[in-house]
Scaffold this motif. Structure first.
Motif, PDB file in Angstrom:
ATOM      1  N   PRO A   1     -35.966  -3.029  12.354  1.00  0.00           N
ATOM      2  CA  PRO A   1     -35.075  -2.608  11.225  1.00  0.00           C
ATOM      3  C   PRO A   1     -33.815  -2.179  10.984  1.00  0.00           C
ATOM      4  CG  PRO A   1     -36.258  -0.637  11.906  1.00  0.00           C
ATOM      5  CD  PRO A   1     -36.572  -1.749  12.808  1.00  0.00           C
ATOM      6  N   SER A   2     -32.951  -2.566  10.228  1.00  0.00           N
ATOM      7  CA  SER A   2     -31.632  -2.105  10.322  1.00  0.00           C
ATOM      8  C   SER A   2     -31.442  -0.786   9.659  1.00  0.00           C
ATOM      9  CB  SER A   2     -31.053  -3.020   9.134  1.00  0.00           C
ATOM     10  OG  SER A   2     -31.471  -2.624   7.815  1.00  0.00           O
ATOM     11  N   PRO A   3     -30.457  -0.044   9.786  1.00  0.00           N
ATOM     12  CA  PRO A   3     -30.435   1.599   9.432  1.00  0.00           C
ATOM     13  C   PRO A   3     -31.061   1.946   8.276  1.00  0.00           C
ATOM     14  CG  PRO A   3     -28.439   0.932  10.571  1.00  0.00           C
ATOM     15  CD  PRO A   3     -29.291  -0.448  10.159  1.00  0.00           C
ATOM     16  N   ASN A   4     -30.991   1.016   7.184  1.00  0.00           N
ATOM     17  CA  ASN A   4     -31.648   1.576   5.960  1.00  0.00           C
ATOM     18  C   ASN A   4     -32.970   0.901   5.729  1.00  0.00           C
ATOM     19  OD1 ASN A   4     -31.249  -1.445   5.616  1.00  0.00           O
ATOM     20  ND2 ASN A   4     -29.766  -1.257   3.892  1.00  0.00           N
ATOM     21  N   GLY A   5     -33.583   0.575   6.713  1.00  0.00           N
ATOM     22  CA  GLY A   5     -35.116   0.204   6.873  1.00  0.00           C
ATOM     23  C   GLY A   5     -35.529  -1.098   6.411  1.00  0.00           C
TER      24      GLY A   5
ATOM     25  N   VAL B   1     -28.319   3.187  -5.812  1.00  0.00           N
ATOM     26  CA  VAL B   1     -29.199   2.290  -4.741  1.00  0.00           C
ATOM     27  C   VAL B   1     -28.266   1.658  -3.715  1.00  0.00           C
ATOM     28  CG1 VAL B   1     -30.863   1.877  -6.603  1.00  0.00           C
ATOM     29  CG2 VAL B   1     -28.942   0.302  -6.313  1.00  0.00           C
ATOM     30  N   VAL B   2     -26.926   1.756  -4.126  1.00  0.00           N
ATOM     31  CA  VAL B   2     -25.983   1.012  -3.378  1.00  0.00           C
ATOM     32  C   VAL B   2     -24.792   2.145  -2.765  1.00  0.00           C
ATOM     33  CG1 VAL B   2     -24.000  -0.403  -3.073  1.00  0.00           C
ATOM     34  CG2 VAL B   2     -25.873  -1.258  -4.161  1.00  0.00           C
TER      35      VAL B   2
ATOM     36  N   VAL C   1     -31.610   2.316  -0.411  1.00  0.00           N
ATOM     37  CA  VAL C   1     -32.893   2.479  -0.364  1.00  0.00           C
ATOM     38  C   VAL C   1     -33.849   1.589   0.318  1.00  0.00           C
ATOM     39  CG1 VAL C   1     -32.652   3.665  -2.613  1.00  0.00           C
ATOM     40  CG2 VAL C   1     -33.055   0.904  -2.661  1.00  0.00           C
ATOM     41  N   LYS C   2     -34.964   2.038   0.875  1.00  0.00           N
ATOM     42  CA  LYS C   2     -35.785   1.298   1.489  1.00  0.00           C
ATOM     43  C   LYS C   2     -36.806   0.239   0.678  1.00  0.00           C
ATOM     44  CE  LYS C   2     -36.496   5.199   4.915  1.00  0.00           C
ATOM     45  NZ  LYS C   2     -35.606   4.295   5.778  1.00  0.00           N
ATOM     46  N   PRO C   3     -37.218  -0.766   1.480  1.00  0.00           N
ATOM     47  CA  PRO C   3     -37.998  -1.702   0.683  1.00  0.00           C
ATOM     48  C   PRO C   3     -39.022  -1.255  -0.143  1.00  0.00           C
ATOM     49  CG  PRO C   3     -37.550  -2.180   2.882  1.00  0.00           C
ATOM     50  CD  PRO C   3     -37.207  -1.021   2.961  1.00  0.00           C
ATOM     51  N   GLY C   4     -39.213  -1.640  -1.361  1.00  0.00           N
ATOM     52  CA  GLY C   4     -40.299  -1.215  -1.957  1.00  0.00           C
ATOM     53  C   GLY C   4     -40.059  -0.184  -3.200  1.00  0.00           C
ATOM     54  N   SER C   5     -38.661   0.273  -3.128  1.00  0.00           N
ATOM     55  CA  SER C   5     -38.116   1.316  -3.718  1.00  0.00           C
ATOM     56  C   SER C   5     -38.267   0.982  -5.313  1.00  0.00           C
ATOM     57  CB  SER C   5     -36.563   1.727  -3.612  1.00  0.00           C
ATOM     58  OG  SER C   5     -36.104   2.369  -4.494  1.00  0.00           O
ATOM     59  N   PRO C   6     -38.935   2.021  -5.940  1.00  0.00           N
ATOM     60  CA  PRO C   6     -38.925   1.816  -7.542  1.00  0.00           C
ATOM     61  C   PRO C   6     -37.588   1.977  -8.012  1.00  0.00           C
ATOM     62  CG  PRO C   6     -40.568   3.443  -6.517  1.00  0.00           C
ATOM     63  CD  PRO C   6     -39.731   3.263  -5.489  1.00  0.00           C
ATOM     64  N   LEU C   7     -36.887   2.577  -7.522  1.00  0.00           N
ATOM     65  CA  LEU C   7     -35.380   2.800  -8.328  1.00  0.00           C
ATOM     66  C   LEU C   7     -34.723   1.682  -8.013  1.00  0.00           C
ATOM     67  CD1 LEU C   7     -33.361   4.726  -9.578  1.00  0.00           C
ATOM     68  CD2 LEU C   7     -32.463   5.140  -7.164  1.00  0.00           C
ATOM     69  N   LEU C   8     -34.679   0.921  -6.953  1.00  0.00           N
ATOM     70  CA  LEU C   8     -34.094  -0.416  -6.795  1.00  0.00           C
ATOM     71  C   LEU C   8     -34.587  -1.487  -8.140  1.00  0.00           C
ATOM     72  CD1 LEU C   8     -32.342  -2.600  -5.385  1.00  0.00           C
ATOM     73  CD2 LEU C   8     -34.349  -2.960  -3.902  1.00  0.00           C
ATOM     74  N   ALA C   9     -35.831  -1.288  -8.338  1.00  0.00           N
ATOM     75  CA  ALA C   9     -36.594  -2.353  -9.070  1.00  0.00           C
ATOM     76  C   ALA C   9     -35.948  -1.804 -10.392  1.00  0.00           C
ATOM     77  CB  ALA C   9     -38.208  -2.194  -8.989  1.00  0.00           C
ATOM     78  N   LYS C  10     -35.870  -0.755 -10.966  1.00  0.00           N
ATOM     79  CA  LYS C  10     -35.516  -0.235 -12.230  1.00  0.00           C
ATOM     80  C   LYS C  10     -34.080  -0.645 -12.324  1.00  0.00           C
ATOM     81  CE  LYS C  10     -33.965   3.904 -14.490  1.00  0.00           C
ATOM     82  NZ  LYS C  10     -33.506   5.478 -14.330  1.00  0.00           N
ATOM     83  N   VAL C  11     -33.277  -0.612 -11.322  1.00  0.00           N
ATOM     84  CA  VAL C  11     -31.905  -0.878 -11.526  1.00  0.00           C
ATOM     85  C   VAL C  11     -31.757  -2.522 -11.576  1.00  0.00           C
ATOM     86  CG1 VAL C  11     -29.737  -1.009 -10.295  1.00  0.00           C
ATOM     87  CG2 VAL C  11     -30.894   0.875 -10.353  1.00  0.00           C
ATOM     88  N   VAL C  12     -32.351  -2.935 -11.175  1.00  0.00           N
ATOM     89  CA  VAL C  12     -32.562  -4.575 -11.057  1.00  0.00           C
ATOM     90  C   VAL C  12     -32.871  -5.193 -12.302  1.00  0.00           C
ATOM     91  CG1 VAL C  12     -33.766  -6.728 -10.093  1.00  0.00           C
ATOM     92  CG2 VAL C  12     -32.658  -5.000  -8.794  1.00  0.00           C
ATOM     93  N   ALA C  13     -33.949  -4.245 -12.934  1.00  0.00           N
ATOM     94  CA  ALA C  13     -34.428  -4.750 -14.278  1.00  0.00           C
ATOM     95  C   ALA C  13     -33.241  -4.483 -15.345  1.00  0.00           C
ATOM     96  CB  ALA C  13     -35.565  -4.110 -14.568  1.00  0.00           C
TER      97      ALA C  13
END
Length: 257
Positions: free
Chosen positions: A70-74, A187-188, A206-218
């Motif tokens: 993994p890279s430092p952010n997972g 998230v960035v 954020v790590k893979p599968g982050s709900p916050l990432l999904a929310k921001v992308v939406a």
């Protein structure tokens, strides 16, 4: 027509439709993404042998791109780009940047948004100004730049903002950078806030599968359908609400350095 013939006809129709859907997906997605797609999962038994064999070969190629580290952010580092893995050269619409190698999907969405807003509001970019993926062997693993090896970070004009130096941006430019980070709800992260600063670096925090990432992308994808929204739309980075959000996030991310 008998009941059995009606059933056979319907099954034949569904099987043929499945093959067409699978072939369409294979033609429009990188194989690594296609293999995880609903079309592939639902139709893997209905596909002709040559499609199944092609998918297996693509999966094998994808495995060869994986580092297992993994890279430092997972997120997993990849050994190469555009070879069947998850890191591909993607366009940056509305800018002279022809393409940047990033992790496809949600990560791509947020990083491309950062690049576009930087171009429109911080400083105009030229081709070659943005560096995405870098080989794991070329990054310093203890620093945040190692996130580039997983396709989850970009450097914007690294030669202008060298690692270890601060103060590369004027105050109005920093205001925009802070606003971009707040718009992405954390998230960035900006490398300028790291203990060893790299003001050219922006990476997924954020790590893979982050709900916050999904929310921001939406949210970002929803803006694409609304005139006057998203990168390039007029933004008042000095408005009270936006400044409050930017300041709060800056405090949080600086503390976490």
């Amino acid at each position: 027509m008998t009941s059995s013939r009606r059933t056979l006809s319907r099954r034949t129709f569904l099987a043929r439709t499945a093959v067409i859907a699978g072939a369409t997906a294979a033609a429009t997605l990188p194989f690594s993404e296609y293999l995880a797609s609903p079309a592939h999962a639902a139709n893997r038994y209905a596909q002709p042998k040559h499609l199944r064999d092609a998918a297996r070969r693509a999966l094998a190629r994808g495995k060869r791109t994986q580092s297992g580290k993994p890279s430092p952010n997972g997120w997993e580092m990849e050994l190469t780009t555009d070879k069947g893995g998850f890191v591909w050269t993607r366009p940056v619409p509305g800018t002279p940047v022809k393409g940047v190698a990033v992790r496809i999907g949600d990560v791509e969405t947020v990083l491309v948004h950062v690049i576009r807003r930087f171009h429109y509001e911080v400083d105009e970019l030229r081709g070659g100004d943005v560096v995405g993926w870098r080989s794991p062997s070329t990054v310093r693993g203890r620093l945040s730049e190692a996130n580039q090896a997983s396709g989850t970070a970009v450097q914007i004009r690294p030669e202008h903002y060298p690692s270890g130096a601060r103060g590369g941006f004027f105050t109005p430019q920093q205001l925009v950078i802070r606003d971009i980070l707040a718009e992405l709800e954390g998230v960035v992260r900006w490398g300028g806030d790291d203990k060893t600063p790299d003001e050219s670096l922006f990476y997924v925090a954020v790590k893979p599968g982050s709900p916050l990432l999904a929310k921001v992308v939406a949210k970002l994808r929803g803006w694409e359908k609304q005139p006057g929204k998203g990168a390039g739309a007029p933004v008042d980075v000095l408005s009270g609400k936006r400044r409050d959000a930017a300041k709060a996030l800056a405090r949080e991310q600086k503390t976490a350095a």
